[in-house]
Design an enzyme around this catalytic site. Structure first.
Site, PDB file in Angstrom:
ATOM      1  N   TYR A 164       2.943  -7.250  -9.905  1.00 40.00           N
ATOM      2  CA  TYR A 164       2.032  -7.764  -9.556  1.00 40.00           C
ATOM      3  C   TYR A 164       2.260  -8.196  -8.025  1.00 40.00           C
ATOM      4  CZ  TYR A 164      -2.574 -10.775  -9.357  1.00 40.00           C
ATOM      5  OH  TYR A 164      -3.509 -11.297  -8.940  1.00 40.00           O
ATOM      6  N   LYS A 168       0.729  -6.552  -4.878  1.00 39.98           N
ATOM      7  CA  LYS A 168      -0.237  -7.484  -3.647  1.00 39.98           C
ATOM      8  C   LYS A 168       0.028  -7.841  -2.412  1.00 39.98           C
ATOM      9  CE  LYS A 168      -3.939  -9.035  -6.337  1.00 39.98           C
ATOM     10  NZ  LYS A 168      -4.901  -8.167  -6.028  1.00 39.98           N
TER      11      LYS A 168
HETATM   12  P1  NAI Z   1     -11.136 -10.188 -13.338  1.00 35.75           P
HETATM   13  O1  NAI Z   1     -10.206  -9.472 -14.312  1.00 35.75           O
HETATM   14  O2  NAI Z   1     -12.409 -10.906 -13.912  1.00 35.75           O
HETATM   15  O3  NAI Z   1     -11.564  -9.023 -12.399  1.00 35.75           O
HETATM   16  C1  NAI Z   1     -11.077  -7.533 -12.159  1.00 35.75           C
HETATM   17  C2  NAI Z   1     -11.948  -6.688 -12.196  1.00 35.75           C
HETATM   18  O4  NAI Z   1     -11.382  -5.442 -11.789  1.00 35.75           O
HETATM   19  C3  NAI Z   1     -12.353  -6.636 -13.677  1.00 35.75           C
HETATM   20  O5  NAI Z   1     -13.941  -6.383 -13.892  1.00 35.75           O
HETATM   21  C4  NAI Z   1     -12.056  -5.051 -14.082  1.00 35.75           C
HETATM   22  O6  NAI Z   1     -12.902  -4.530 -15.092  1.00 35.75           O
HETATM   23  C5  NAI Z   1     -11.687  -4.465 -12.991  1.00 35.75           C
HETATM   24  N1  NAI Z   1     -11.003  -3.395 -12.713  1.00 35.75           N
HETATM   25  C6  NAI Z   1      -9.727  -3.316 -13.443  1.00 35.75           C
HETATM   26  N2  NAI Z   1      -9.046  -2.123 -13.237  1.00 35.75           N
HETATM   27  C7  NAI Z   1     -10.077  -1.368 -12.784  1.00 35.75           C
HETATM   28  C8  NAI Z   1      -9.858   0.057 -12.236  1.00 35.75           C
HETATM   29  N3  NAI Z   1      -8.782   0.695 -12.503  1.00 35.75           N
HETATM   30  N4  NAI Z   1     -10.870   0.603 -11.551  1.00 35.75           N
HETATM   31  C9  NAI Z   1     -12.293  -0.167 -11.291  1.00 35.75           C
HETATM   32  N5  NAI Z   1     -12.312  -1.772 -11.827  1.00 35.75           N
HETATM   33  C10 NAI Z   1     -11.339  -2.026 -12.127  1.00 35.75           C
HETATM   34  O7  NAI Z   1     -10.235 -10.831 -12.606  1.00 35.75           O
HETATM   35  P2  NAI Z   1     -10.405 -11.635 -11.091  1.00 35.75           P
HETATM   36  O8  NAI Z   1      -9.627 -12.951 -11.190  1.00 35.75           O
HETATM   37  O9  NAI Z   1     -11.927 -11.707 -10.606  1.00 35.75           O
HETATM   38  O10 NAI Z   1      -9.685 -10.667 -10.031  1.00 35.75           O
HETATM   39  C11 NAI Z   1     -10.388 -10.134  -8.905  1.00 35.75           C
HETATM   40  C12 NAI Z   1      -9.044  -9.879  -7.788  1.00 35.75           C
HETATM   41  O11 NAI Z   1      -8.566 -10.966  -7.441  1.00 35.75           O
HETATM   42  C13 NAI Z   1      -7.888  -8.999  -8.569  1.00 35.75           C
HETATM   43  O12 NAI Z   1      -7.458  -8.193  -7.681  1.00 35.75           O
HETATM   44  C14 NAI Z   1      -6.994 -10.213  -8.831  1.00 35.75           C
HETATM   45  O13 NAI Z   1      -5.662  -9.650  -8.805  1.00 35.75           O
HETATM   46  C15 NAI Z   1      -7.062 -11.067  -7.535  1.00 35.75           C
HETATM   47  N6  NAI Z   1      -6.669 -12.369  -7.536  1.00 35.75           N
HETATM   48  C16 NAI Z   1      -7.341 -13.363  -8.471  1.00 35.75           C
HETATM   49  C17 NAI Z   1      -6.689 -14.681  -8.312  1.00 35.75           C
HETATM   50  C18 NAI Z   1      -7.466 -15.707  -9.368  1.00 35.75           C
HETATM   51  O14 NAI Z   1      -7.157 -16.919  -9.320  1.00 35.75           O
HETATM   52  N7  NAI Z   1      -8.345 -15.333 -10.223  1.00 35.75           N
HETATM   53  C19 NAI Z   1      -5.634 -14.903  -7.726  1.00 35.75           C
HETATM   54  C20 NAI Z   1      -5.087 -14.021  -6.940  1.00 35.75           C
HETATM   55  C21 NAI Z   1      -5.511 -12.793  -6.938  1.00 35.75           C
END
Ligand code: NAI
Length: 287
Positions: A164, A168
């Protein structure tokens, strides 16, 4: 046009978590939104249309303008189809927010190729495929805003997240160059490093901390970076729970040698090479 009003935005992975909040705010501010989500689970397995559909309904019921897309960011065809959705529904594309993500946490000692590849494919290749498909459109129209989603896990490291973290920090490498190459076409590219309570973090932070980290806090930053007025490019901005801060590499004054130094020369000037007193912002070689 001001802000993001009348603009067309693609937000990948916006069927839940942070992406949903970004999509809702874009719509509230008058942008037309492609809500992309593969609809799978946290580790990227499975797929379905409900997640994206639910957010599209929410936006359209509130008077906004959104369409759903269920393609996979991790493939070139998926990237092209997501951009095509915007063009078909709204005639163009102005803003790409690369937010989709998955986790396959494991220590490096136990990492297998499938765990490494799956994470790199969604975060790094996913950001590449969608942005690559959008790039000619943005260049041609002389307007574009690209946002990628990085993480402190990439910027600083995190136990069990070498896959990851690599992905990132990879997206930061990408926007550093997109900022240089996009400048003369009025295409800006930045990274946000969010910290938010979502399904991704629900079991890795205590409840009282999660309660302070509504993902909605991150979206005003993403929308600002996507706005007409924002000329910032090539920057990383951290956002979580009401705190917002630029992150930038600093370069130490260091030591200089007229010829190739010996290993002993490096060892004897080590403290000077490492000393951050008087360090300055790191700069690209050109641009
Ligand atoms: P989340 O799991 O709720 O959102 C990720 C979304 O991406 C999900 O709805 C999932 O269905 C979708 N997804 C996954 N693979 C996919 C694909 N191949 N094609 C299309 N859609 C796809 O998690 P969150 O926390 O909202 O994450 C959003 C972004 O923020 C991610 O990139 C995550 O790595 C990043 N992030 C989040 C942090 C946090 O504290 N929540 C911290 C640092 C980064």
């Amino acid at each position: 046009m001001a802000g993001v009003e009348g603009r067309v935005a693609v937000v990948t992975g916006s069927g839940g978590g942070l992406g949903r909040q970004h999509a809702l705010l874009f719509a509230q501010r008058g942008a037309k939104v492609v809500v992309n989500d593969l609809g799978g689970s946290r580790d990227g397995t499975g797929a379905g249309s409900e997640m994206a559909d639910r957010v599209v309904d929410e936006i359209n019921r509130g008077g906004g303008d959104a369409v759903a897309n269920y393609d996979n960011v991790a493939t070139p065809e998926g990237g092209k189809a997501i951009v095509q959705s915007a063009v078909e529904a709204f005639g163009t594309l102005d803003i790409v927010v690369n937010n989709a993500g998955i986790l396959r946490d494991v220590t490096f000692h136990k990492m297998d190729d499938a765990q490494w590849d799956a994470v790199l494919k969604v975060h790094l290749y996913g950001s590449y495929h969608v942005t690559r498909a959008a790039w000619p459109l943005l260049r041609e129209k002389n307007y574009g805003r690209v946002v990628v989603t990085t993480s402190t896990s990439g910027l600083y490291g995190n136990f069990g997240q070498s896959n990851y973290g690599a992905a990132k920090l990879g997206v930061v490498g990408m926007i550093n160059t997109l900022a240089l190459e996009g400048r003369k076409y009025n295409v800006h590219a930045n990274a946000v490093a969010p910290i938010a309570a979502t399904r991704m973090t629900e079991d890795i932070m205590p409840e009282e901390v999660l309660a302070t980290l509504d993902p909605a806090f991150v979206s005003p930053l993403v929308v600002h970076l996507s706005s007409e007025e924002c000329s910032t490019s090539g920057e990383v901005v951290l956002a979580g729970g009401g705190n917002y801060a630029r992150v930038h590499y600093m370069q130490a004054k260091g030591a200089a040698f007229p010829g190739v130094p010996s290993v002993d020369d490096i060892a004897s000037t080590w403290d000077q090479i490492m000393d951050m007193d008087g360090a300055e912002l790191g700069q690209p070689l050109s641009g």
